[in-house]
Design a protein around this motif. Structure first.
Motif, PDB file in Angstrom:
ATOM      1  N   ARG A 203       7.653 -42.103 -15.314  1.00  0.00           N
ATOM      2  CA  ARG A 203       6.518 -43.024 -15.270  1.00  0.00           C
ATOM      3  C   ARG A 203       5.996 -43.151 -13.844  1.00  0.00           C
ATOM      4  O   ARG A 203       4.790 -43.297 -13.624  1.00  0.00           O
ATOM      5  CB  ARG A 203       6.916 -44.392 -15.819  1.00  0.00           C
ATOM      6  CG  ARG A 203       6.573 -44.542 -17.302  1.00  0.00           C
ATOM      7  CD  ARG A 203       6.799 -45.972 -17.745  1.00  0.00           C
ATOM      8  NE  ARG A 203       8.203 -46.352 -17.572  1.00  0.00           N
ATOM      9  CZ  ARG A 203       8.614 -47.563 -17.221  1.00  0.00           C
ATOM     10  NH1 ARG A 203       7.726 -48.507 -17.004  1.00  0.00           N
ATOM     11  NH2 ARG A 203       9.894 -47.827 -17.098  1.00  0.00           N
ATOM     12  N   GLY A 204       6.921 -43.111 -12.890  1.00  0.00           N
ATOM     13  CA  GLY A 204       6.506 -43.193 -11.486  1.00  0.00           C
ATOM     14  C   GLY A 204       5.592 -42.045 -11.109  1.00  0.00           C
ATOM     15  O   GLY A 204       4.568 -42.234 -10.445  1.00  0.00           O
TER      16      GLY A 204
ATOM     17  N   LEU B 180       3.721 -40.415 -13.107  1.00  0.00           N
ATOM     18  CA  LEU B 180       2.446 -40.633 -13.802  1.00  0.00           C
ATOM     19  C   LEU B 180       1.579 -41.631 -13.030  1.00  0.00           C
ATOM     20  O   LEU B 180       0.382 -41.400 -12.818  1.00  0.00           O
ATOM     21  CB  LEU B 180       2.737 -41.149 -15.214  1.00  0.00           C
ATOM     22  CG  LEU B 180       1.527 -41.304 -16.126  1.00  0.00           C
ATOM     23  CD1 LEU B 180       0.955 -39.940 -16.458  1.00  0.00           C
ATOM     24  CD2 LEU B 180       1.914 -42.031 -17.411  1.00  0.00           C
ATOM     25  N   LEU B 181       2.197 -42.726 -12.577  1.00  0.00           N
ATOM     26  CA  LEU B 181       1.456 -43.736 -11.817  1.00  0.00           C
ATOM     27  C   LEU B 181       0.858 -43.133 -10.559  1.00  0.00           C
ATOM     28  O   LEU B 181      -0.307 -43.371 -10.229  1.00  0.00           O
ATOM     29  CB  LEU B 181       2.387 -44.881 -11.422  1.00  0.00           C
ATOM     30  CG  LEU B 181       2.638 -45.975 -12.436  1.00  0.00           C
ATOM     31  CD1 LEU B 181       3.433 -47.094 -11.780  1.00  0.00           C
ATOM     32  CD2 LEU B 181       1.318 -46.526 -12.961  1.00  0.00           C
ATOM     33  N   SER B 182       1.677 -42.353  -9.855  1.00  0.00           N
ATOM     34  CA  SER B 182       1.209 -41.708  -8.643  1.00  0.00           C
ATOM     35  C   SER B 182       0.028 -40.783  -8.959  1.00  0.00           C
ATOM     36  O   SER B 182      -0.958 -40.743  -8.219  1.00  0.00           O
ATOM     37  CB  SER B 182       2.392 -40.953  -8.034  1.00  0.00           C
ATOM     38  OG  SER B 182       1.995 -40.075  -7.066  1.00  0.00           O
TER      39      SER B 182
ATOM     40  N   VAL C 192      -2.102 -41.187 -11.424  1.00  0.00           N
ATOM     41  CA  VAL C 192      -3.269 -42.035 -11.690  1.00  0.00           C
ATOM     42  C   VAL C 192      -3.903 -42.469 -10.367  1.00  0.00           C
ATOM     43  O   VAL C 192      -5.136 -42.460 -10.211  1.00  0.00           O
ATOM     44  CB  VAL C 192      -2.860 -43.270 -12.541  1.00  0.00           C
ATOM     45  CG1 VAL C 192      -4.002 -44.271 -12.624  1.00  0.00           C
ATOM     46  CG2 VAL C 192      -2.423 -42.828 -13.932  1.00  0.00           C
ATOM     47  N   GLY C 193      -3.036 -42.797  -9.395  1.00  0.00           N
ATOM     48  CA  GLY C 193      -3.542 -43.160  -8.069  1.00  0.00           C
ATOM     49  C   GLY C 193      -4.382 -42.040  -7.477  1.00  0.00           C
ATOM     50  O   GLY C 193      -5.467 -42.266  -6.927  1.00  0.00           O
TER      51      GLY C 193
ATOM     52  N   LEU D 225      -0.493 -47.575  -5.993  1.00  0.00           N
ATOM     53  CA  LEU D 225       0.083 -46.726  -7.046  1.00  0.00           C
ATOM     54  C   LEU D 225       0.987 -45.643  -6.451  1.00  0.00           C
ATOM     55  O   LEU D 225       2.031 -45.308  -7.010  1.00  0.00           O
ATOM     56  CB  LEU D 225      -1.035 -46.105  -7.887  1.00  0.00           C
ATOM     57  CG  LEU D 225      -1.775 -47.101  -8.791  1.00  0.00           C
ATOM     58  CD1 LEU D 225      -2.982 -46.444  -9.443  1.00  0.00           C
ATOM     59  CD2 LEU D 225      -0.839 -47.648  -9.861  1.00  0.00           C
TER      60      LEU D 225
ATOM     61  N   TYR E 100       1.962 -32.530  -9.647  1.00  0.00           N
ATOM     62  CA  TYR E 100       2.228 -33.571 -10.645  1.00  0.00           C
ATOM     63  C   TYR E 100       2.750 -32.988 -11.953  1.00  0.00           C
ATOM     64  O   TYR E 100       3.671 -33.506 -12.567  1.00  0.00           O
ATOM     65  CB  TYR E 100       0.970 -34.406 -10.914  1.00  0.00           C
ATOM     66  CG  TYR E 100       0.711 -35.435  -9.844  1.00  0.00           C
ATOM     67  CD1 TYR E 100       1.651 -36.424  -9.569  1.00  0.00           C
ATOM     68  CD2 TYR E 100      -0.455 -35.423  -9.089  1.00  0.00           C
ATOM     69  CE1 TYR E 100       1.433 -37.360  -8.581  1.00  0.00           C
ATOM     70  CE2 TYR E 100      -0.686 -36.359  -8.095  1.00  0.00           C
ATOM     71  CZ  TYR E 100       0.270 -37.320  -7.852  1.00  0.00           C
ATOM     72  OH  TYR E 100       0.058 -38.241  -6.872  1.00  0.00           O
TER      73      TYR E 100
ATOM     74  N   ILE F 295       4.304 -47.511  -5.447  1.00  0.00           N
ATOM     75  CA  ILE F 295       5.126 -47.855  -6.621  1.00  0.00           C
ATOM     76  C   ILE F 295       5.628 -46.577  -7.293  1.00  0.00           C
ATOM     77  O   ILE F 295       6.779 -46.482  -7.706  1.00  0.00           O
ATOM     78  CB  ILE F 295       4.315 -48.719  -7.618  1.00  0.00           C
ATOM     79  CG1 ILE F 295       3.932 -50.043  -6.954  1.00  0.00           C
ATOM     80  CG2 ILE F 295       5.120 -48.986  -8.889  1.00  0.00           C
ATOM     81  CD1 ILE F 295       3.039 -50.915  -7.805  1.00  0.00           C
ATOM     82  N   GLY F 296       4.753 -45.587  -7.364  1.00  0.00           N
ATOM     83  CA  GLY F 296       5.131 -44.310  -7.976  1.00  0.00           C
ATOM     84  C   GLY F 296       6.308 -43.679  -7.270  1.00  0.00           C
ATOM     85  O   GLY F 296       7.276 -43.239  -7.897  1.00  0.00           O
TER      86      GLY F 296
ATOM     87  N   THR G  23      13.083 -44.440 -14.439  1.00  0.00           N
ATOM     88  CA  THR G  23      11.663 -44.701 -14.255  1.00  0.00           C
ATOM     89  C   THR G  23      10.906 -43.524 -13.637  1.00  0.00           C
ATOM     90  O   THR G  23       9.696 -43.598 -13.450  1.00  0.00           O
ATOM     91  CB  THR G  23      11.471 -45.922 -13.333  1.00  0.00           C
ATOM     92  OG1 THR G  23      12.158 -45.659 -12.103  1.00  0.00           O
ATOM     93  CG2 THR G  23      11.995 -47.193 -13.941  1.00  0.00           C
TER      94      THR G  23
END
Lengths: 472, 102
Positions: A33-34, A36-38, A40-41, A17, B79, A20-21, A30
């Protein structure tokens, strides 16, 4: 064993994650969203670490997590976009300090006998590196923060023998590190540990000291890289793969950003870090080859309006001064008025304008300037001669033609936005005198340049008022 | 052996980092920096282990708790501020919302 497999599988997922993030963060569409993915990781990594068999007490972890979340959220929500460089520096510093503390805690656990490292020499070496890099990152970032917030002078501070003092300290930390790794006597080990911990903290401070405010984009991205490397080194102490992967990713990506910033100034990293650039105004170069002679020609808000009203092609070149006077919103308003008046407006952004990479883009985005209107230096320079007016808002070195013409200038060779090629140049400036780097700007002396003195926001409000009074 | 494996992934991750960031528009430099800054808060994993391990010593617990707090500020702050920034980047005539989500 099952827990270990679960934890490591989750760490692999978290690493994927992060990768990809980061990849998605590099593209406009993107990026969000990137991020956000990071995130989540990171959440996955944190949650599964709580299942680690070494973790038996939860109350203090929860205290730390809650306190960090509250403080982090408060900072992220309240920080002004103009203060982003300070925010990034502060967060960097915290990351570095956290890694340093992790290193210190592991040192104490090994010393207390609760953890027995498989390979004591290797563990000691990476502990040393974690403390050294984490310490430099922490105090270096805090000093950068003080410079950015102007709590301390933003000028480069140099003194005789500075490099010798820094060099000696670096050698002392190396010696202390070697002693720490090889010594067997617990007292000596503790002493060596204390010595290099303190020295690394001092070094962070003294290494950033001779770097001027104009070079902050390089320093910030380098400290960012270091905070990743510190986390990576901490990963080697506790043999944790997600720390190594994530830390290393941040380390190398930060390094690339640092290289991009250096290239944008046509200077080497060593020159940025050690030359003391911007410490004092250099000797006047008047009369030298390629030096433009002339005088500063002030212009009023009314005359500025008259010039802009007739313009069809306008380029706006923002710099740190726009951030200081919080002028981004009024700049956008002016741009809209010019467009309604039939002009085409572009924003030309130099890679190192401002105090961190991409600083100007963030400010203009905050003011709702669509990003299609922002053009990079290489795209705008070829069309510069067709521009009727170039408005320079608080930018200085990045538009100084001495960089292309005056070989004796300290910034000679730095790629610039060729504002001087526009038919008329209007420079907004707080007052007479040299800017952050201490250099006299040749652009201001050109025959086609007019100076609009005063706070950028107030000056622009004056111009916008002129437009409004005529119903444009 | 475990150590060699760590070095192995270290090397690969290093190259990967270079490849990932090589061509990022300067527009995105700040979000990229604050976003990767948040990733460096991964040191929180080490901090959690230090804070949660029972060593019978309050010193490591205090240090661990401090490290968890600092790393968590780094993570959350990084973040959320990145998200806030990216929420501002928009195309012309795009949705005119501003900082509506976080």
């Amino acid at each position: 064993m099952n827990a270990e497999i679960l934890i490591n599988s989750a760490y692999i997922l978290a690493s994927i994650l992060f990768i990809i993030g980061l990849k998605m963060l590099g593209r406009q569409g993107t990026a969000r969203r990137g991020n956000l993915l990071s995130g989540v990781g990171m959440l996955i990594a944190i949650v599964v670490t709580l299942l680690d068999q070494q973790v038996i007490e939860y109350q203090w972890i929860i205290v730390g997590l809650v306190a960090g979340t509250v403080i982090g959220l408060a900072c992220a929500r309240s920080v002004a976009m103009t203060a982003m460089p300070e925010m990034v520096a502060l967060l960097n510093g915290f990351g570095g300090l956290a890694s340093l503390i992790v290193g210190a805690a592991e040192f104490l656990r090994i010393r207390g006998g609760t953890v027995v490292p498989e390979d004591p020499v290797f563990t000691a070496t990476v502990t040393y590196l974690t403390i050294l890099i984490g310490g430099i990152t922490f105090t270096g970032s805090i000093y950068a923060l003080c410079k950015l917030a102007e709590w301390l002078s933003g000028r480069a501070i140099t003194f005789g023998g500075q490099h010798i003092v820094n060099g000696l300290m670096l050698i002392a930390t190396l010696v202390a590190g070697v002693v720490y790794v090889v010594a067997g006597d617990p007292q000596t080990v503790l002493l060596a540990f204390a010595v290099f911990t303190v020295l690394s903290l001092v070094l962070g401070w003294t290494l950033v000291m001779p770097i001027g405010g104009g070079d902050m984009p390089v320093v910030i991205s380098m400290l960012n890289s270091l905070s990743g490397i510190a986390a990576c080194a901490a990963g080697f102490i506790i043999r944790n793969n997600v720390l190594v992967v994530a830390g290393c990713l941040v380390g190398t990506s930060g390094l690339i950003l640092t290289a991009i910033m250096c290239k944008a100034m046509n200077r080497s990293l060593a020159h940025v870090l050690f030359s003391g650039f911007g410490s004092a105004p250099p000797a006047a170069t008047a009369g030298g080859e390629g030096v433009i002679q002339g005088e500063l020609k002030p212009i009023s808000a009314e005359d500025t309006f008259a010039v802009l009203e007739a313009a069809r092609q306008v380029v706006i070149i923002p710099g740190y001064g726009m951030a200081v006077s919080q002028a981004q919103h009024i700049v956008r308003e002016l741009a809209e008025m010019l467009e309604r008046n039939g002009a085409e407006v572009r924003f030309a952004i130099h890679p190192v304008a401002g105090r961190m990479p991409g600083h100007m883009n963030v400010l203009l985005a905050e003011a709702s300037v669509p990003y299609e209107q922002l053009v990079e230096m290489d795209a705008v320079n070829p069309v510069m001669p067709t521009m009727d007016v170039a408005i320079v808002i608080g930018a200085n070195d990045v538009v100084n033609p001495a960089a292309t013409s005056d070989k004796s200038s300290p910034i000679y060779g730095m790629p610039i936005i060729n504002a001087h090629e526009a038919r008329t140049v209007i420079c907004l400036k707080r007052g007479k005198g040299t800017g952050f780097s201490g250099l006299e700007n040749q652009l201001f002396l050109l025959p086609n340049t007019r100076m609009l003195y005063g706070d950028a926001k107030a000056s622009l409000q004056g111009v916008v008022a002129e437009f409004k009074s005529l119903g444009v | 052996m475990e150590l060699i494996l760590l070095f192995f992934i270290f090397t690969l991750a290093g190259f990967l980092g270079f490849e990932l960031i090589a061509k990022v528009p300067s527009q995105l430099h700040t979000p990229l920096m604050s976003g990767s800054n948040a990733v460096s808060g991964i040191t929180i994993v080490g901090a959690i282990i230090a804070a949660g391990a029972d060593d019978g010593s309050w010193v490591t617990t205090v240090l661990g708790t401090a490290a968890v707090t600092l790393a968590m500020i780094n993570v959350i702050g990084g973040y959320f501020v990145t998200d806030r920034m990216l929420g501002m980047f928009k195309k012309k005539d795009g949705p005119a919302k501003k900082e509506s989500s976080s």
